[in-house]
Scaffold this active site. Structure first.
Site, PDB file in Angstrom:
ATOM      1  N   ARG A 162     -30.254  15.821 -18.792  1.00 12.77           N
ATOM      2  CA  ARG A 162     -29.837  16.479 -20.044  1.00 12.77           C
ATOM      3  C   ARG A 162     -28.554  16.818 -20.006  1.00 12.77           C
ATOM      4  O   ARG A 162     -28.632  17.561 -18.672  1.00 12.77           O
ATOM      5  CB  ARG A 162     -31.282  17.190 -20.629  1.00 12.77           C
ATOM      6  CG  ARG A 162     -32.060  16.172 -20.778  1.00 12.77           C
ATOM      7  CD  ARG A 162     -33.209  17.550 -21.347  1.00 12.77           C
ATOM      8  NE  ARG A 162     -34.869  16.609 -20.916  1.00 12.77           N
ATOM      9  CZ  ARG A 162     -35.360  16.262 -19.795  1.00 12.77           C
ATOM     10  NH1 ARG A 162     -35.366  16.636 -18.895  1.00 12.77           N
ATOM     11  NH2 ARG A 162     -36.916  15.531 -20.408  1.00 12.77           N
ATOM     12  N   LYS A 186     -37.016  20.590 -18.004  1.00 17.72           N
ATOM     13  CA  LYS A 186     -37.928  21.388 -19.099  1.00 17.72           C
ATOM     14  C   LYS A 186     -39.055  22.173 -18.129  1.00 17.72           C
ATOM     15  O   LYS A 186     -39.783  21.188 -17.369  1.00 17.72           O
ATOM     16  CB  LYS A 186     -38.288  20.231 -20.223  1.00 17.72           C
ATOM     17  CG  LYS A 186     -37.057  19.959 -20.901  1.00 17.72           C
ATOM     18  CD  LYS A 186     -37.502  19.357 -21.955  1.00 17.72           C
ATOM     19  CE  LYS A 186     -36.428  18.930 -22.885  1.00 17.72           C
ATOM     20  NZ  LYS A 186     -37.118  18.096 -24.462  1.00 17.72           N
ATOM     21  N   HIS A 257     -26.230  13.122 -25.263  1.00 14.33           N
ATOM     22  CA  HIS A 257     -27.852  12.385 -24.738  1.00 14.33           C
ATOM     23  C   HIS A 257     -27.531  10.806 -25.311  1.00 14.33           C
ATOM     24  O   HIS A 257     -29.021  10.288 -24.523  1.00 14.33           O
ATOM     25  CB  HIS A 257     -28.608  12.672 -26.167  1.00 14.33           C
ATOM     26  CG  HIS A 257     -29.944  13.194 -26.141  1.00 14.33           C
ATOM     27  ND1 HIS A 257     -30.707  14.393 -25.027  1.00 14.33           N
ATOM     28  CD2 HIS A 257     -31.264  12.474 -26.244  1.00 14.33           C
ATOM     29  CE1 HIS A 257     -31.253  14.816 -24.834  1.00 14.33           C
ATOM     30  NE2 HIS A 257     -32.061  12.974 -25.503  1.00 14.33           N
ATOM     31  N   ARG A 260     -27.680   9.332 -22.007  1.00 17.21           N
ATOM     32  CA  ARG A 260     -29.684   9.372 -21.493  1.00 17.21           C
ATOM     33  C   ARG A 260     -29.584   8.477 -21.805  1.00 17.21           C
ATOM     34  O   ARG A 260     -30.462   7.557 -21.008  1.00 17.21           O
ATOM     35  CB  ARG A 260     -29.703  10.719 -21.499  1.00 17.21           C
ATOM     36  CG  ARG A 260     -30.661  10.875 -21.239  1.00 17.21           C
ATOM     37  CD  ARG A 260     -31.379  12.219 -21.619  1.00 17.21           C
ATOM     38  NE  ARG A 260     -32.654  12.523 -21.810  1.00 17.21           N
ATOM     39  CZ  ARG A 260     -33.483  13.121 -20.714  1.00 17.21           C
ATOM     40  NH1 ARG A 260     -32.558  13.252 -19.242  1.00 17.21           N
ATOM     41  NH2 ARG A 260     -35.140  13.088 -20.863  1.00 17.21           N
ATOM     42  N   HIS A 283     -38.805  12.785 -17.768  1.00 12.69           N
ATOM     43  CA  HIS A 283     -40.408  12.887 -18.853  1.00 12.69           C
ATOM     44  C   HIS A 283     -41.698  13.110 -18.709  1.00 12.69           C
ATOM     45  O   HIS A 283     -42.220  12.638 -17.795  1.00 12.69           O
ATOM     46  CB  HIS A 283     -40.442  11.151 -19.630  1.00 12.69           C
ATOM     47  CG  HIS A 283     -39.212  11.467 -20.724  1.00 12.69           C
ATOM     48  ND1 HIS A 283     -38.551   9.907 -20.855  1.00 12.69           N
ATOM     49  CD2 HIS A 283     -38.431  12.127 -21.357  1.00 12.69           C
ATOM     50  CE1 HIS A 283     -37.710   9.723 -21.696  1.00 12.69           C
ATOM     51  NE2 HIS A 283     -37.292  11.112 -22.115  1.00 12.69           N
ATOM     52  N   TYR A 292     -38.153   3.441 -25.418  1.00 10.28           N
ATOM     53  CA  TYR A 292     -36.514   2.826 -24.831  1.00 10.28           C
ATOM     54  C   TYR A 292     -37.274   1.128 -24.416  1.00 10.28           C
ATOM     55  O   TYR A 292     -36.214   0.562 -24.759  1.00 10.28           O
ATOM     56  CB  TYR A 292     -36.121   3.294 -23.415  1.00 10.28           C
ATOM     57  CG  TYR A 292     -35.654   4.836 -23.255  1.00 10.28           C
ATOM     58  CD1 TYR A 292     -34.585   4.894 -23.873  1.00 10.28           C
ATOM     59  CD2 TYR A 292     -36.218   5.393 -22.861  1.00 10.28           C
ATOM     60  CE1 TYR A 292     -33.884   6.231 -24.240  1.00 10.28           C
ATOM     61  CE2 TYR A 292     -35.632   7.277 -23.282  1.00 10.28           C
ATOM     62  CZ  TYR A 292     -34.846   7.024 -23.786  1.00 10.28           C
ATOM     63  OH  TYR A 292     -33.836   8.364 -23.725  1.00 10.28           O
TER      64      TYR A 292
END
Length: 311
Positions: A162, A186, A257, A260, A283, A292
């Protein structure tokens, strides 16, 4: 919400909102951006509650929460925004229950429209190659910011990280021998992501030629620097990426993004394991990564239509 609106909140509601914000920072480790979004949603709910005459947390009930979301839906807010606000409210009321600020959780049965399942924008591999070639030509002219831009875009695509993870990376996060980068994702979760030879070359050029030209005595350990020698911020990275996309000429994609999304899709197209891609992207849920696979299926379907004589 401006300060005047927030100041109108009764003491109990204002105290709860402030305490929830501190909880998000101290115990959940949420980013500043996420905390601002959550706090804005909670404030908006409490202002709505006040307009209905509710001045205590105990006055929040399911019908009020539904009316609040209903008004926003009628005002034309996107389903993704409504879903996020419903999630924020559920988090807020669950926290209030744990803190014994309410006796029951009014949001247990709160539902919001499902998010639109839009497929992320993805660049073709040929477009990536053209983009990197153009950046390499500019970097070859020796300007420090051009060398930096080439290294940043190569690293974003090579790792799928990110933009915030890139901007927050320090030099010592690089394992140059193993071609791996440690990033803080995150929820303050640390992970190690690999990168390839082209990105390694671009980063080495940046560290040996570009960064020394921008560095100042107080630059600190930041991997990437802005024009004034401070750690580069996310907005500057987005501006760089949007500029190079604009020069590409045959894509409407914007923002880091997209790199990404493209990295994830190209990994899966190349046969990478879904779990491995999940680890690389950071994730928490495999379901997020599975989006994806839908992108790859769509690309396969388009190729089939173009190539098969009986498609």
């Amino acid at each position: 919400m401006d300060h005047e609106e927030r100041a109108r909140l009764p003491q109990e509601l204002a105290h709860a909102a402030n305490s929830f914000e501190r909880y998000l920072v101290a115990e959940r480790g949420r980013s500043a951006h996420t905390v601002r979004a959550y706090r804005g949603d909670v404030d908006a709910l409490l202002i709505h509650a006040l307009a209905e005459g509710v001045t205590t947390l105990a006055g929040l009930d399911l019908s009020l929460l539904r009316r609040w979301l209903g008004e926003q839906s009628a005002a034309g807010l996107a389903r993704a925004t409504l879903a996020r606000r419903a999630a924020t409210v559920r988090s807020f009321t669950a926290w209030a229950l744990r803190e014994e600020l309410v006796e029951v959780d009014p949001a247990l049965r709160l539902r919001a429209p499902k998010r639109d399942q839009t497929l992320p924008a993805v660049l073709q591999q040929q477009q990536i190659q053209r983009l990197m070639d153009a950046l390499a030509v500019r970097a070859g002219e020796g300007e420090a910011t051009a060398i930096r831009d080439h290294a940043m875009v190569e690293l974003l695509y090579a790792t799928g990280i990110r933009v915030g993870e890139l901007a927050g990376a320090d030099i010592d996060a690089l394992n140059r021998e193993r071609r791996a980068l440690t990033v803080l994702g995150k929820g303050n979760k640390e992970r190690v992501v690999p990168y390839g030879v082209p990105a390694a070359r671009a980063v080495e050029t940046w560290l040996s030629l570009g960064r020394p030209a921008l560095a100042k005595p107080d630059s600190g350990p930041a991997l990437f620097l802005g024009k004034r020698g401070a750690r580069i911020d996310q907005r500057a990275v987005r501006t760089v990426v949007e500029h190079v996309f604009g020069q590409l000429g045959d894509t409407s994609a914007t923002g880091p993004h997209t790199l990404r999304h493209s990295a994830a899709t190209h990994l899966l197209d190349g046969g990478a394991d879904l779990r491995a891609v999940q680890e690389i992207l950071g994730h928490s849920s495999l379901a997020t990564t599975q989006l994806y696979t839908h992108v790859s299926v769509e690309r396969l379907r388009e190729s089939y239509k173009q190539a098969h004589p009986r498609a």
